[in-house]
Design an enzyme around this catalytic site. Structure first.
Site, PDB file in Angstrom:
ATOM      1  N   ASP A  11       0.868  -1.292  -0.143  1.00 50.30           N
ATOM      2  CA  ASP A  11      -0.009   0.140  -0.055  1.00 50.30           C
ATOM      3  C   ASP A  11       0.890   1.319  -0.001  1.00 50.30           C
ATOM      4  OD1 ASP A  11      -2.004   1.724   0.193  1.00 50.30           O
ATOM      5  OD2 ASP A  11      -2.878   0.950   2.052  1.00 50.30           O
ATOM      6  N   ASP A 105      -2.681   2.272  -6.168  1.00 48.23           N
ATOM      7  CA  ASP A 105      -1.597   2.385  -5.197  1.00 48.23           C
ATOM      8  C   ASP A 105      -1.508   1.066  -4.259  1.00 48.23           C
ATOM      9  OD1 ASP A 105      -4.078   2.823  -4.033  1.00 48.23           O
ATOM     10  OD2 ASP A 105      -3.166   4.276  -2.488  1.00 48.23           O
ATOM     11  N   GLU A 106      -2.247   0.057  -4.664  1.00 49.79           N
ATOM     12  CA  GLU A 106      -2.193  -0.976  -3.577  1.00 49.79           C
ATOM     13  C   GLU A 106      -2.497  -2.571  -4.608  1.00 49.79           C
ATOM     14  OE1 GLU A 106      -5.613  -2.178   0.017  1.00 49.79           O
ATOM     15  OE2 GLU A 106      -6.004  -0.514  -1.512  1.00 49.79           O
TER      16      GLU A 106
END
Length: 466
Positions: A11, A105-106
């Protein structure tokens, strides 16, 4: 559950804000807030410096400005964020063929499938190496969680924030989960959390002590059984490399309620075009057109129409969305509009435009489903990303945070605009360019928007002494 912590969850830390700080040296170490800047905008991401003032994602932007009046407020630049995301996902792909992106973003990574790790020591070494590579390539930081299941890996990455790594050793799950809040578990939102609190359960240990039968009695069989398994640390979901796209949609929240029917129809047409553009980019077509209207009183109406075959024709989607709009009452004002396409497939039915028009004449253009009234969420959701940076520019002309280039002073970015002027700070990721901060007339011809500045790595930390 696996006997070794070979599932990794990455993350990125305050991703949108961190990407802006990496591109703008003057903002590093300072509070930065990214989101919609209008009166009804919400925060998409706040840097950790801004979070110290109480600013967080999904917060109304007006409230954020009251809490952190001196922060830098920027509109999102999704072209930049997607570019950085692709660099990060490429690094993850080197670790394993099984990478499951959850957002820009993960992502989850199955280290065992790629031979990157087989035990705790090798998993930790792989996670630390990944964090170093991300920093070297993008200049950003990410937090890593390692565990024997996806749920635990995600919880571990939350514990690692910011810029850290947490490894949950198999066999210690219940001990580690016990003191945590019930809201830590996936699917436990504010309503379920409050329901459990009233029953005297505030920690995960309280759930396991209550037992499965009691949880089933409180929240129902399906949810209660799932809740007990998660509280006990059980999660057998595999990492899936390709997640099936179920729908494509876009929506906009307006600064001022729209009352003019012609303006509402024009916005629906514009959203339909954006939706089709995104649909084509994903390589799909769809059969069901969905219109979403949030009215002045925060009630949300949805209507849908299913065509005879899938389409990716903008004209067809515009016409269908327009017919759905005609069946809704918008006289009190509209604060949000959305257009979506579901029932996706990878082929297209030809000549649906004529077919849809014929259907409308024959049937009176009735929608398949009745309107559904849904109360406004207790917390506003972040605005959806625009289709491109150029699209946001067209709507706001000189949005704060966007890149510009001047014939004399070179690369810079917009600090703010108003009263016919635009303030630009001239700098690049590697340092400040000649020119400093300068005001310009809003329509100054030598200045033009440019592509996002390339990512650069920050200088690595010096090696520790032997």
């Amino acid at each position: 559950m696996r006997p070794a912590p070979t599932i990794l969850h990455l993350d990125m830390d305050a991703f949108f804000a961190a990407a802006e700080q990496a591109a703008k040296p003057s903002l590093r170490g300072k509070p930065v807030v990214v989101g919609g800047l209008g009166p009804r905008g919400v925060v998409s991401t706040a840097s950790y410096e801004a979070r110290r003032f109480g600013v967080h994602s999904a917060m109304p932007m007006a409230q954020a400005r009251r809490l952190a009046p001196n922060a830098a407020y920027l509109v999102p630049r999704f072209t930049l964020y997607r570019t950085v995301s692709e660099q990060v996902m490429e690094l993850l792909g080197r670790l394993s063929p099984l990478v499951e992106p959850l957002s820009l973003d993960e992502a989850f990574v199955d280290l065992e499938a790629g031979g990157s790790a087989s035990d705790s020591a090798s998993a930790r070494a792989t996670g630390e190496r990944l964090r170093r590579e991300i920093r070297a390539v993008t200049g950003l930081t990410g937090s890593v969680g390692l565990a024997g299941s996806k749920m635990l890996a995600k919880i571990a990455s939350e514990q690692a924030k910011p810029d850290g790594l947490v490894l949950m050793e198999p066999g210690t799950e219940r001990e580690l989960l016990g003191p945590m809040s019930v809201r830590t578990l996936p699917g436990v939102g504010p309503a379920t959390g409050e329901h459990l609190r009233r029953a005297g359960m505030t920690t995960i240990a309280d759930l396991t002590e209550a037992g499965e039968d009691e949880l089933v009695r409180l929240v129902g069989k399906a949810h209660g059984t799932s809740l007990y398994r998660m509280a006990s640390g059980h999660d057998d979901r595999p990492v899936v490399a390709e997640r099936e796209t179920k729908s494509v949609s876009v929506e906009d929240t307006f600064d001022v309620d729209l009352h003019d029917r012609a303006r509402v129809r024009a916005e629906v047409d514009r959203l339909a075009d954006r939706c089709v553009q995104r649909l084509r980019q994903s390589g799909h077509s769809g059969r069901t057109i969905v219109l979403k209207v949030r009215r002045y009183d925060f009630s949300t109406l949805t209507r849908s129409e299913t065509l005879r075959g899938p389409t990716d024709d903008a004209g067809v989607v515009r016409e269908a969305a327009g017919r759905l709009l005609e069946s809704l009452d918008t006289t009190g004002g509209v604060r949000l509009l959305g257009v979506g396409v579901t029932g996706l497939t990878d082929y297209t039915q030809e000549d649906l435009f004529a077919q849809a028009a014929a259907d409308a004449e024959a049937t009176g253009a009735g929608a398949e489903t009745d309107p559904v009234v849904v109360p406004e969420e207790s917390e506003p959701r972040p605005e959806r990303e625009p289709e491109s940076d150029a699209e946001a520019v067209a709507e706001r002309h000189w949005p704060a945070g966007h890149d510009v280039r001047h014939a004399e002073f070179g690369a810079g970015w917009v600090q703010g605009s108003g009263v016919g002027r635009v303030t630009v700070r001239f700098e690049a990721p590697r340092g400040v360019a000649a020119g400093g901060v300068r005001p310009f007339l809003r329509d100054d011809p030598p200045r033009s928007l440019r592509a996002p500045l390339p990512r650069v790595a920050v200088e690595p930390d010096p090696a520790p002494p032997p």
